[in-house]
Design an enzyme around this catalytic site. Structure first.
Site, PDB file in Angstrom:
ATOM      1  N   MET A 196       0.860  -1.186   0.000  1.00  0.00           N
ATOM      2  CA  MET A 196       0.000   0.000   0.000  1.00  0.00           C
ATOM      3  C   MET A 196       0.891   1.228   0.000  1.00  0.00           C
ATOM      4  O   MET A 196       1.665   1.444   0.941  1.00  0.00           O
ATOM      5  CB  MET A 196      -0.930   0.003   1.229  1.00  0.00           C
ATOM      6  CG  MET A 196      -1.962  -1.094   1.232  1.00  0.00           C
ATOM      7  SD  MET A 196      -3.030  -1.056   2.705  1.00  0.00           S
ATOM      8  CE  MET A 196      -1.889  -1.740   3.937  1.00  0.00           C
ATOM      9  N   ALA A 197       0.783   2.024  -1.055  1.00  0.00           N
ATOM     10  CA  ALA A 197       1.605   3.229  -1.158  1.00  0.00           C
ATOM     11  C   ALA A 197       1.270   4.173  -0.006  1.00  0.00           C
ATOM     12  O   ALA A 197       0.106   4.417   0.300  1.00  0.00           O
ATOM     13  CB  ALA A 197       1.350   3.922  -2.497  1.00  0.00           C
ATOM     14  N   ASN A 228      -7.169 -11.206  -2.216  1.00  0.00           N
ATOM     15  CA  ASN A 228      -7.060  -9.868  -1.637  1.00  0.00           C
ATOM     16  C   ASN A 228      -8.396  -9.155  -1.790  1.00  0.00           C
ATOM     17  O   ASN A 228      -9.118  -9.358  -2.751  1.00  0.00           O
ATOM     18  CB  ASN A 228      -5.936  -9.109  -2.364  1.00  0.00           C
ATOM     19  CG  ASN A 228      -5.744  -7.684  -1.901  1.00  0.00           C
ATOM     20  OD1 ASN A 228      -5.568  -6.778  -2.706  1.00  0.00           O
ATOM     21  ND2 ASN A 228      -5.768  -7.453  -0.601  1.00  0.00           N
ATOM     22  N   GLY A 229      -8.710  -8.300  -0.796  1.00  0.00           N
ATOM     23  CA  GLY A 229      -9.927  -7.506  -0.861  1.00  0.00           C
ATOM     24  C   GLY A 229     -10.867  -7.782   0.298  1.00  0.00           C
ATOM     25  O   GLY A 229     -11.421  -8.880   0.412  1.00  0.00           O
ATOM     26  N   CYS A 247      -3.069  -1.292  -8.951  1.00  0.00           N
ATOM     27  CA  CYS A 247      -3.338   0.011  -8.334  1.00  0.00           C
ATOM     28  C   CYS A 247      -4.390   0.767  -9.140  1.00  0.00           C
ATOM     29  O   CYS A 247      -4.242   0.943 -10.348  1.00  0.00           O
ATOM     30  CB  CYS A 247      -2.055   0.825  -8.248  1.00  0.00           C
ATOM     31  SG  CYS A 247      -2.306   2.466  -7.511  1.00  0.00           S
ATOM     32  N   ARG A 267      -6.137  -2.842   3.855  1.00  0.00           N
ATOM     33  CA  ARG A 267      -6.720  -1.860   4.764  1.00  0.00           C
ATOM     34  C   ARG A 267      -7.092  -2.453   6.114  1.00  0.00           C
ATOM     35  O   ARG A 267      -7.147  -1.736   7.117  1.00  0.00           O
ATOM     36  CB  ARG A 267      -7.944  -1.221   4.097  1.00  0.00           C
ATOM     37  CG  ARG A 267      -7.587  -0.307   2.914  1.00  0.00           C
ATOM     38  CD  ARG A 267      -8.835   0.149   2.178  1.00  0.00           C
ATOM     39  NE  ARG A 267      -9.513  -0.973   1.541  1.00  0.00           N
ATOM     40  CZ  ARG A 267     -10.782  -0.966   1.144  1.00  0.00           C
ATOM     41  NH1 ARG A 267     -11.536   0.112   1.356  1.00  0.00           N
ATOM     42  NH2 ARG A 267     -11.320  -2.015   0.556  1.00  0.00           N
ATOM     43  N   LYS A 314       0.499  -8.619  -9.178  1.00  0.00           N
ATOM     44  CA  LYS A 314      -0.746  -8.261  -8.488  1.00  0.00           C
ATOM     45  C   LYS A 314      -1.690  -7.618  -9.496  1.00  0.00           C
ATOM     46  O   LYS A 314      -1.311  -6.677 -10.198  1.00  0.00           O
ATOM     47  CB  LYS A 314      -0.494  -7.315  -7.319  1.00  0.00           C
ATOM     48  CG  LYS A 314      -1.727  -7.081  -6.443  1.00  0.00           C
ATOM     49  CD  LYS A 314      -1.354  -6.348  -5.148  1.00  0.00           C
ATOM     50  CE  LYS A 314      -2.513  -6.363  -4.159  1.00  0.00           C
ATOM     51  NZ  LYS A 314      -3.663  -5.553  -4.591  1.00  0.00           N
TER      52      LYS A 314
END
Length: 346
Positions: free
Chosen positions: A25-26, A208-209, A108, A233, A147
């Site tokens: 995560m940037a 993911n998610g 992204c 997150r 990804k």
């Protein structure tokens, strides 16, 4: 009900210590956060996205993102760009700098990334995707992972085609976020596409998610057949989620939440690492978003109280003030001393 522990997958010569991964995560998964999550149970961590354009690597932001000093291996570096040769060169240079795995970002959704035909924007151009994958894999002797999202939009759910392309190109593991690009982070992740991809390719697949609890992680692993879950997150403000998921998968029981003493110690350790990594001025600033996520994850406070607490913390300008505030905030009776100082949220 007891949940069987899924064997942790291998990526090239590297075997994950467990099937719970910190997503890249940037602006979040910097070295201090990666080290913290690894210590708290993450079986694999991926660094922040680095631009594939070496001419931009002299910036302070890029230099910090490329700093893996003191981290245990394998060091996973994610690169982003839209030119195959430039990505290949970036992969080679990062390997020379110590990267042990190269991850290609095609997931992204940020406009500033997609506007440069990078990130998930690449999913609109499958020939370019194939060129990038084959060129980068051929450029380095370390494992290359990928990804992606399920597609660019609801009408172009091409995740399976891209996954097959990736396997044929020599990609050694694939992370799939269960949303298309136009969803960004809205709505709910879907896992049918991930399940289909997993059933149709032979390389490890990471789901993911919306992985935000141990129960959700176990359900997603069972539903999709994925080899691991990738948490993004869900780790913000709750780095303990990795050990919580790992414990639930092993024991089928929920791990007790961290005590106030542990939360205070971990948050203090994290802030000290941020101050040391970024310097005091930037470290104080970066700490604000991490503490904000911790406040949001504290069920004792209403949304209004959370806003007031974040305003208080964001007004602090030195490491000493931040540490003092945490000592008062992370305690069973935090509400009284904090709100007594003029907060209108009491």
């Amino acid at each position: 009900m007891t949940h069987a522990v899924l064997p942790a997958p291998a990526v090239g010569p590297y075997r994950l210590s467990n099937p719970v991964i910190l997503a890249p995560m940037a602006g979040v998964t910097d070295r201090p956060f990666r080290q913290l999550c690894r210590r708290l149970g993450a079986g694999w961590v991926v660094g922040e996205m680095v631009t594939a354009d070496p001419s931009l690597w002299h910036t302070r932001k890029s230099q910090l993102r490329m700093d893996h000093t003191g981290e245990p291996g394998p060091r996973v570096v994610q690169i982003a760009g839209g030119d195959a040769e430039m990505l290949a060169q970036a992969a080679r240079l990062n390997v020379e700098l110590g990267a042990e795995v190269i991850d290609i970002n095609m997931g992204c959704p940020a406009k500033k990334v997609c506007n440069k035909a990078a990130g998930s924007a690449l999913l609109r151009d499958e020939p370019l995707v194939n060129e990038i994958l084959t060129t980068v894999v051929a450029a380095v002797d370390v494992p290359v992972t990928l990804k992606i999202r399920t597609g660019w939009c609801a009408d172009s759910n091409n995740g399976l085609r891209v996954a097959k392309m990736a396997e044929a190109a020599g990609i050694q593991a694939l992370a799939v976020h269960g949303r298309h690009r136009q969803q960004r982070y809205t709505g709910n992740a879907e896992y049918d596409t991930i399940a289909e991809i997993k059933s149709r390719i032979g390389i490890p697949v990471f789901a993911n998610g919306d992985i935000d609890s141990p129960e959700k992680a176990a359900w997603v692993l069972g539903y999709t057949g994925a080899d691991a879950v990738m948490v993004g997150r869900g780790a913000q403000g709750n780095p303990w989620i990795f050990q919580q998921i790992r414990h639930y998968l092993a024991e089928g029981q929920t791990l007790a939440p961290p005590s106030f003493a542990e939360r205070r110690a971990v948050l203090g350790e994290h802030l000290a690492a941020l101050h040391a990594f970024y310097g005091q001025t930037m470290g104080v600033r970066i700490a604000r978003k991490h503490v904000g996520w911790h406040i949001e994850s504290d069920a004792r406070f209403t949304a209004e109280q959370q806003r007031a607490l974040k305003q208080q913390f964001n007004a602090l300008t030195s490491p000493a003030e931040q540490f003092e505030w945490i000592d008062r905030a992370i305690s069973p009776d935090a509400q009284a001393p904090l709100f007594a100082k003029g907060s209108n949220a009491a």
